[in-house]
Design a protein around this motif. Structure first.
Motif, PDB file in Angstrom:
ATOM      1  N   ALA A  17      -0.958 -38.415  11.144  1.00 62.17           N
ATOM      2  CA  ALA A  17      -0.042 -39.088  10.259  1.00 62.17           C
ATOM      3  C   ALA A  17       1.507 -39.539  10.622  1.00 62.17           C
ATOM      4  O   ALA A  17       2.219 -40.408  10.438  1.00 62.17           O
ATOM      5  CB  ALA A  17       0.014 -38.437   8.996  1.00 62.17           C
ATOM      6  N   LEU A  18       1.899 -38.444  11.645  1.00 62.33           N
ATOM      7  CA  LEU A  18       3.339 -38.596  12.046  1.00 62.33           C
ATOM      8  C   LEU A  18       3.411 -39.532  13.158  1.00 62.33           C
ATOM      9  O   LEU A  18       4.427 -40.305  13.542  1.00 62.33           O
ATOM     10  CB  LEU A  18       3.844 -37.053  12.854  1.00 62.33           C
ATOM     11  N   VAL A  19       2.318 -39.978  13.958  1.00 61.05           N
ATOM     12  CA  VAL A  19       2.481 -40.779  15.183  1.00 61.05           C
ATOM     13  C   VAL A  19       2.877 -42.238  14.374  1.00 61.05           C
ATOM     14  O   VAL A  19       3.807 -42.787  14.917  1.00 61.05           O
ATOM     15  CB  VAL A  19       1.011 -41.044  15.676  1.00 61.05           C
ATOM     16  N   VAL A  67       6.173 -44.455  15.185  1.00 62.79           N
ATOM     17  CA  VAL A  67       6.162 -45.898  15.644  1.00 62.79           C
ATOM     18  C   VAL A  67       7.063 -46.794  14.902  1.00 62.79           C
ATOM     19  O   VAL A  67       7.826 -47.772  15.266  1.00 62.79           O
ATOM     20  CB  VAL A  67       4.683 -46.404  15.542  1.00 62.79           C
ATOM     21  N   GLY A  68       6.946 -46.603  13.406  1.00 64.42           N
ATOM     22  CA  GLY A  68       7.500 -47.310  12.382  1.00 64.42           C
ATOM     23  C   GLY A  68       9.262 -47.077  12.650  1.00 64.42           C
ATOM     24  O   GLY A  68      10.080 -48.155  12.596  1.00 64.42           O
ATOM     25  N   VAL A  69       9.540 -45.771  12.671  1.00 62.15           N
ATOM     26  CA  VAL A  69      10.953 -45.488  13.055  1.00 62.15           C
ATOM     27  C   VAL A  69      11.602 -46.072  14.081  1.00 62.15           C
ATOM     28  O   VAL A  69      12.900 -46.722  14.320  1.00 62.15           O
ATOM     29  CB  VAL A  69      11.352 -44.057  12.827  1.00 62.15           C
ATOM     30  N   ASP A  78      13.504 -50.040  18.421  1.00 64.12           N
ATOM     31  CA  ASP A  78      14.417 -49.602  19.245  1.00 64.12           C
ATOM     32  C   ASP A  78      14.128 -48.903  20.605  1.00 64.12           C
ATOM     33  O   ASP A  78      14.909 -48.946  21.424  1.00 64.12           O
ATOM     34  CB  ASP A  78      15.415 -48.265  18.513  1.00 64.12           C
ATOM     35  N   ALA A  79      12.733 -48.722  20.618  1.00 64.90           N
ATOM     36  CA  ALA A  79      12.174 -48.266  21.666  1.00 64.90           C
ATOM     37  C   ALA A  79      11.500 -49.113  22.526  1.00 64.90           C
ATOM     38  O   ALA A  79      10.942 -50.099  22.066  1.00 64.90           O
ATOM     39  CB  ALA A  79      11.252 -46.738  21.320  1.00 64.90           C
ATOM     40  N   PRO A  80      11.245 -49.099  23.803  1.00 65.62           N
ATOM     41  CA  PRO A  80      10.351 -50.102  24.472  1.00 65.62           C
ATOM     42  C   PRO A  80       8.973 -49.996  23.838  1.00 65.62           C
ATOM     43  O   PRO A  80       8.256 -48.938  23.870  1.00 65.62           O
ATOM     44  CB  PRO A  80      10.226 -49.402  25.974  1.00 65.62           C
ATOM     45  N   ARG A  81       8.392 -51.195  23.417  1.00 69.15           N
ATOM     46  CA  ARG A  81       7.469 -51.246  22.723  1.00 69.15           C
ATOM     47  C   ARG A  81       6.023 -50.823  23.543  1.00 69.15           C
ATOM     48  O   ARG A  81       5.102 -50.266  23.042  1.00 69.15           O
ATOM     49  CB  ARG A  81       7.292 -52.632  22.220  1.00 69.15           C
ATOM     50  N   ILE A  82       6.202 -51.008  24.663  1.00 70.02           N
ATOM     51  CA  ILE A  82       4.850 -50.720  25.600  1.00 70.02           C
ATOM     52  C   ILE A  82       4.816 -49.146  25.600  1.00 70.02           C
ATOM     53  O   ILE A  82       3.658 -48.606  25.663  1.00 70.02           O
ATOM     54  CB  ILE A  82       4.886 -51.455  27.082  1.00 70.02           C
ATOM     55  N   GLY A  83       5.821 -48.698  25.928  1.00 66.53           N
ATOM     56  CA  GLY A  83       5.886 -47.204  26.022  1.00 66.53           C
ATOM     57  C   GLY A  83       5.864 -46.588  24.659  1.00 66.53           C
ATOM     58  O   GLY A  83       4.910 -45.517  25.073  1.00 66.53           O
ATOM     59  N   LEU A  84       6.172 -47.272  23.728  1.00 68.16           N
ATOM     60  CA  LEU A  84       6.029 -46.705  22.312  1.00 68.16           C
ATOM     61  C   LEU A  84       4.439 -46.576  21.979  1.00 68.16           C
ATOM     62  O   LEU A  84       3.866 -45.683  21.615  1.00 68.16           O
ATOM     63  CB  LEU A  84       6.905 -47.251  21.429  1.00 68.16           C
ATOM     64  N   LEU A  85       3.662 -47.764  22.383  1.00 65.70           N
ATOM     65  CA  LEU A  85       2.459 -47.895  21.918  1.00 65.70           C
ATOM     66  C   LEU A  85       1.417 -47.012  22.786  1.00 65.70           C
ATOM     67  O   LEU A  85       0.501 -46.649  22.405  1.00 65.70           O
ATOM     68  CB  LEU A  85       1.922 -49.323  22.150  1.00 65.70           C
ATOM     69  N   LEU A  86       1.854 -46.918  24.109  1.00 66.00           N
ATOM     70  CA  LEU A  86       1.234 -46.030  25.015  1.00 66.00           C
ATOM     71  C   LEU A  86       1.411 -44.790  24.651  1.00 66.00           C
ATOM     72  O   LEU A  86       0.181 -43.901  24.556  1.00 66.00           O
ATOM     73  CB  LEU A  86       1.609 -46.262  26.306  1.00 66.00           C
ATOM     74  N   TRP A  87       2.537 -44.214  24.252  1.00 68.12           N
ATOM     75  CA  TRP A  87       2.750 -42.798  23.876  1.00 68.12           C
ATOM     76  C   TRP A  87       1.657 -42.564  22.665  1.00 68.12           C
ATOM     77  O   TRP A  87       1.225 -41.497  22.231  1.00 68.12           O
ATOM     78  CB  TRP A  87       4.364 -42.500  23.369  1.00 68.12           C
ATOM     79  N   ALA A  88       1.863 -43.387  21.547  1.00 67.27           N
ATOM     80  CA  ALA A  88       1.076 -43.443  20.277  1.00 67.27           C
ATOM     81  C   ALA A  88      -0.389 -43.325  20.440  1.00 67.27           C
ATOM     82  O   ALA A  88      -1.109 -42.403  19.767  1.00 67.27           O
ATOM     83  CB  ALA A  88       1.544 -44.631  19.170  1.00 67.27           C
ATOM     84  N   LEU A  89      -0.837 -44.256  21.774  1.00 68.08           N
ATOM     85  CA  LEU A  89      -2.220 -44.151  21.717  1.00 68.08           C
ATOM     86  C   LEU A  89      -2.701 -42.935  22.307  1.00 68.08           C
ATOM     87  O   LEU A  89      -3.828 -42.262  21.933  1.00 68.08           O
ATOM     88  CB  LEU A  89      -2.526 -45.288  22.754  1.00 68.08           C
TER      89      LEU A  89
END
Length: 484
Positions: free
Chosen positions: A44-46, A50-52, A56-67
């Motif tokens: 639930a925190l992932v 991502v929403g927060v 502001d964060a690099p989206r590729i890096g953010l999505l990769l971290w989330a995945l």
């Protein structure tokens, strides 16, 4: 050593290996009970992260971290299912093996959440950074409740989370990371270290509480088991005493009643003294024999047997017994033979005579025709006394029972006299003296008892004699149930 520095997963010095192993298993069981909720919270925190940080964060890096983080959480949910299916019903060893196999999952999760600082530290606005730092702080605090039951797991997760976050801060700030002046990064690092140590300390405290609760639970369980066994033993003892009292009342009544009849008869007809006197003597002997058995039983059960270990001549012992039992055998029309080789043995002469005497007495009692042979032979293990008879024998169904106290073989002629203590006393005394007893019997053909007279160790015999509780091995000597 105070509580804070106590070793994490070793029991107290007084704790047994079995107790420590059980407590470890229960701590792991308690740890795993919280893990499904923990992983659902992580999932639930992932999306919250991502929403927060979406703008502001690099989206590729953010999505990769989330995945990657979500994938690890899903894998851990699968591991939890394996645990619930295969390990949860098993014992402590299975739990320990499971944790050794999958323990890497917790530090990997901690590293992933610590690396999330790369996405927001000095990248996002202060409000977003504050939310993300609060999420990481919440994860650290939540680990106290969810992981502290198993201290190494909590420390691996928390240390990896904190060290990774600190490494990210150090890498991002670089050479500007100083602790002098108003530099906010230095204060942030200091605050993070203090928070990390406070959470570690709180986790240790809660872990010690968990551990002490499980140790208390184990000891209470052991105490309940012990009390249950003692209660059962007490009930069995009461049952034995009740059987004993019933047997004693029945068996003593007969010769005492006979004595009363003979005394009345003699009083009314004194001229029959020559006829009645032998009967009175026999009844008196029967009463004395019963009381001798009672006294032997009391001394054995209270551990008050007095030993006098010395060397004695085996042939003399058997010839002394012959003088006593030959007349009894010949009165029944039985042959009585003694074959004794010269030599000495180390034992208690009175108790050894009691053992052999009881065996000869039984042989005479249960033999109606034929005879009895009492022999002493030399074997490679030492002198051996053998008592052979041509009596009624013992059926296989009763051969394991004859050494129990108060046991009488049903339908055997002669069992109506006595308490059924003869062979029980023989077994106990032979165990005390360290003389192994064996026997073989065939119904209708007879029985042989073999007593191996190995040298008695005085100290070991005294220890066995002083113990009022004797194990089953002493009650049932090794029986050779092979026919002759």
């Amino acid at each position: 050593m105070n509580a804070d520095s106590a070793p994490p997963d070793t029991g107290t010095p007084a704790a047994s290996a079995a107790e420590n192993n059980w407590v470890q298993g229960e701590l792991i069981r308690s740890l795993m009970r919280t893990q499904r909720t923990t992983q659902l919270l992580a999932l639930a925190l992932v999306p919250l992260f991502v929403g927060v940080l979406w703008n502001d964060a690099p989206r590729i890096g953010l999505l990769l971290w989330a995945l990657v983080t979500a994938s690890v959480a899903l894998v851990r949910i699968g591991v939890i299912r394996i645990y619930e299916r295969d390990v949860a019903p098993a014992g402590a060893d299975a739990h320990l093996a499971f944790l050794r196999r999958y323990r890497i999952a917790w530090p990997v999760t901690g590293a992933l959440w610590g690396m999330s600082a790369l996405l927001f530290f000095e990248r996002a606005p202060l409000a977003s950074q504050f939310v993300c730092w609060m999420v990481l702080a919440g994860l650290g605090m939540f680990s106290i409740n969810s992981l502290s039951s198993h201290l190494p797991t909590m420390r691996h997760y928390l240390d990896t989370l904190a060290v990774t976050a600190l490494a990210v801060i150090g890498w991002r700030v670089g050479m500007d990371l100083t602790f002098s002046g108003p530099n906010p990064h230095g204060w942030m690092v200091l605050l993070l270290v203090i928070f990390w140590q406070v959470v570690r300390h709180a986790g240790l405290r809660l872990h010690l509480t968990h551990r002490r609760n499980f140790e208390l639970q184990y000891r209470n369980s052991q105490l309940i088991d012990s009390l249950t066994r003692q209660t059962q033993a007490a009930l069995e003892a009461i049952e034995i005493k009740n059987r004993f009292l019933a047997s004693a009342a029945h068996d003593i009544r007969q010769p005492v009643h006979a004595l009363g009849l003979y005394a009345d008869w003699l009083g009314s007809e004194p001229e029959m003294v020559h006829e009645l006197a032998p009967k009175i003597v026999e009844s008196t002997k029967a009463v004395n024999a019963l009381f001798d058995s009672l006294f032997d039983l009391v001394r054995l059960d209270t551990g008050k047997i007095k030993l006098k270990i010395e060397e004695l001549r085996l042939d003399k012992l058997l010839h002394d017994l012959e003088l006593h039992y030959r007349p009894l055998a010949e009165a029944k029309g039985l042959q009585f033979r003694v074959h004794a080789v010269p030599g000495t043995v180390t034992s208690d002469p009175i108790l050894l005579q009691r053992i052999v005497g009881n065996l000869i007495s039984n042989a005479v009692k249960y033999t109606q025709k034929g005879g009895i042979l009492v022999a002493a032979r030399r074997t490679r293990h030492g002198p051996r006394i053998e008592i052979w008879d041509t009596g009624i024998g013992i059926t296989p169904a009763h051969q394991r029972e004859i050494f129990r106290e108060f046991f009488k073989v049903p339908s055997h002629a002669g069992t109506e006299e006595g308490f059924g203590l003869g062979l029980y006393i023989v077994a106990r005394l032979s165990n005390i003296l360290g003389h192994p007893l064996q026997f073989a019997s065939r119904p209708g053909r007879g029985t042989v008892f073999r007593l191996l007279v190995q040298p008695t160790d005085p100290s070991a015999a005294a220890e066995r004699a002083s113990s009022p509780i004797v194990d089953s091995a002493a009650r049932e000597p090794a029986a050779l149930v092979a026919g002759r």
